[in-house]
Design a protein around this motif. Sequence first.
Motif, short mmCIF file in Angstrom:
data_model
loop_
_atom_site.label_atom_id
_atom_site.label_comp_id
_atom_site.label_asym_id
_atom_site.label_seq_id
_atom_site.Cartn_x
_atom_site.Cartn_y
_atom_site.Cartn_z
N ASP A 41 0.83 -1.22 0.00
CA ASP A 41 0.00 0.00 0.00
C ASP A 41 0.86 1.26 0.00
N LEU A 42 2.09 1.17 -0.52
CA LEU A 42 3.00 2.30 -0.46
C LEU A 42 2.42 3.52 -1.15
N SER A 43 2.38 4.63 -0.42
CA SER A 43 1.87 5.89 -0.97
C SER A 43 2.57 7.03 -0.25
N GLY A 242 -3.40 13.52 -21.98
CA GLY A 242 -4.54 12.69 -21.60
C GLY A 242 -5.88 13.38 -21.82
N GLY A 243 -5.87 14.66 -22.14
CA GLY A 243 -7.10 15.42 -22.31
C GLY A 243 -7.61 15.36 -23.75
N PRO A 244 -8.68 16.11 -24.02
CA PRO A 244 -9.46 16.92 -23.07
C PRO A 244 -10.26 16.04 -22.11
N GLY A 245 -10.30 16.44 -20.86
CA GLY A 245 -10.88 15.57 -19.83
C GLY A 245 -9.99 14.35 -19.69
N ASN A 246 -10.57 13.21 -19.93
CA ASN A 246 -9.77 11.98 -20.00
C ASN A 246 -10.01 11.26 -21.33
N ALA A 247 -10.34 12.03 -22.38
CA ALA A 247 -10.70 11.45 -23.68
C ALA A 247 -9.53 10.73 -24.33
N SER A 248 -8.30 11.13 -24.03
CA SER A 248 -7.13 10.47 -24.61
C SER A 248 -6.22 9.91 -23.53
N GLU A 249 -6.78 9.67 -22.35
CA GLU A 249 -5.98 9.12 -21.26
C GLU A 249 -5.83 7.61 -21.46
N LEU A 250 -4.73 7.22 -22.07
CA LEU A 250 -4.45 5.81 -22.28
C LEU A 250 -4.02 5.17 -20.96
N SER A 251 -3.92 3.86 -20.95
CA SER A 251 -3.61 3.15 -19.70
C SER A 251 -2.24 3.55 -19.16
N SER A 252 -1.27 3.78 -20.04
CA SER A 252 0.06 4.19 -19.58
C SER A 252 0.02 5.56 -18.93
N ILE A 253 -0.76 6.49 -19.49
CA ILE A 253 -0.87 7.82 -18.90
C ILE A 253 -1.62 7.76 -17.57
N TYR A 254 -2.62 6.89 -17.48
CA TYR A 254 -3.34 6.74 -16.22
C TYR A 254 -2.41 6.19 -15.14
N TRP A 256 0.81 6.61 -15.00
CA TRP A 256 1.67 7.72 -14.63
C TRP A 256 0.96 8.68 -13.69
N ARG A 257 -0.30 8.99 -13.98
CA ARG A 257 -1.05 9.92 -13.14
C ARG A 257 -1.24 9.38 -11.72
N VAL A 258 -1.53 8.08 -11.61
CA VAL A 258 -1.69 7.48 -10.29
C VAL A 258 -0.38 7.54 -9.51
N ALA A 259 0.74 7.30 -10.21
CA ALA A 259 2.03 7.26 -9.53
C ALA A 259 2.55 8.65 -9.18
N PHE A 260 2.45 9.61 -10.11
CA PHE A 260 3.14 10.89 -9.93
C PHE A 260 2.21 12.08 -9.75
N ARG A 261 0.92 11.83 -9.67
CA ARG A 261 -0.02 12.86 -9.26
C ARG A 261 -0.69 12.50 -7.94
N ARG A 262 -1.05 11.24 -7.80
CA ARG A 262 -1.62 10.78 -6.53
C ARG A 262 -0.55 10.22 -5.58
N TYR A 267 -0.53 1.03 -5.95
CA TYR A 267 -1.61 0.83 -6.92
C TYR A 267 -1.13 1.04 -8.34
N ALA A 268 -0.26 2.03 -8.57
CA ALA A 268 0.29 2.26 -9.90
C ALA A 268 1.10 1.05 -10.37
N ALA A 269 1.84 0.43 -9.47
CA ALA A 269 2.61 -0.76 -9.83
C ALA A 269 1.69 -1.89 -10.23
N ALA A 270 0.58 -2.05 -9.52
CA ALA A 270 -0.39 -3.10 -9.87
C ALA A 270 -0.97 -2.85 -11.26
N ILE A 271 -1.25 -1.60 -11.59
CA ILE A 271 -1.77 -1.26 -12.91
C ILE A 271 -0.75 -1.63 -13.99
N CYS A 272 0.52 -1.30 -13.75
CA CYS A 272 1.56 -1.62 -14.73
C CYS A 272 1.71 -3.13 -14.92
#
Length: 296
Positions: A41-43, A242-254, A256-262, A267-272
């Motif tokens: 649960d590293l965060s 990844g915008g506008p909104g999340n219209a072009s947010e691919l899985s790799s960008i998501y 990245w967002r989980v890891a370096f924005r949240r 959880y980001a490692a599990a997604i990868c």
Amino acid sequence: MQAKHQRNAYFLAWSLGPLFIFLTAVFLGPFVYMLWLSFTDLSFAAPDRTGNFMGLDNYSRALWHDEVFLGSLARSAIFTLLSVSPEILIGIIVAEILYTRPIAQRLLSPLFALPVLLPTVVVGLYWRIMLQGEFGVVSYYLAELGLPAAKGILSNSHTILITLALVDIWQWTPFVALVLLAGRSSLPRAPLEAALLDGASQLRAFVDVTLPGMLPTVIVIGLIRAVDSFKEFDKVFILTGGGPGNASELSSIYAWRVAFRRWDFGYAAAICVLIYLLLYAVSQGVLSKIHVGARR
């Protein structure tokens, strides 16, 4: 003779051994660490989440409770389909044209390598300037044609994946064409000449003789490009973030967002890991079918 082979084997072991250890440490080490993180649960955003073992909770959360992640997977799949399908189709046509015209092949083949040699960051910046709403060349000429969305081509959520796919097609179609040209050149000429002597047209001979012979090359290059497109990050991140909104947010960008924005690294490692497992399963499925077809 046997002693000479043993000396050569020892030489290769001593010379390639350090390189093998280095590559293992560089590539396998981070992957094992990421795999371990995916069970924790590293965060950095929550002081109480210091890397405690959670089992499969992160994977369960991603697969059953995170609709945004599932949506990003769907967008990655759509982007891959929009990109790779035209690349393969155009690549087959271009490869056949170049094969039947040796002069054009010698003149154009070096030029085809230019988009591939450009770093993806450079390609992203280049097309961001070209597609810029007020001063971009592409946007200007589209506006001259009276297209209403030309000024906001990168901010149109309905067409953004198509736009990004066109950029990817521009960069990678020449590479696909060159690989298919190499596969086309390796085919024997006798079956094609026999079909033409039997009265088949050029198109019929290509569809019935040439294309089946190129099929293994088409499948392999299609698989390589599909895996590469599914994990696309650089160009999309530079063009839209990844915008506008999340219209072009691919899985790799998501991821990245989980890891370096949240800062939710577990959880980001599990997604990868899930993205890797998905691509691995698809790749193994396609390759196994190729092996089965080759045995037949």
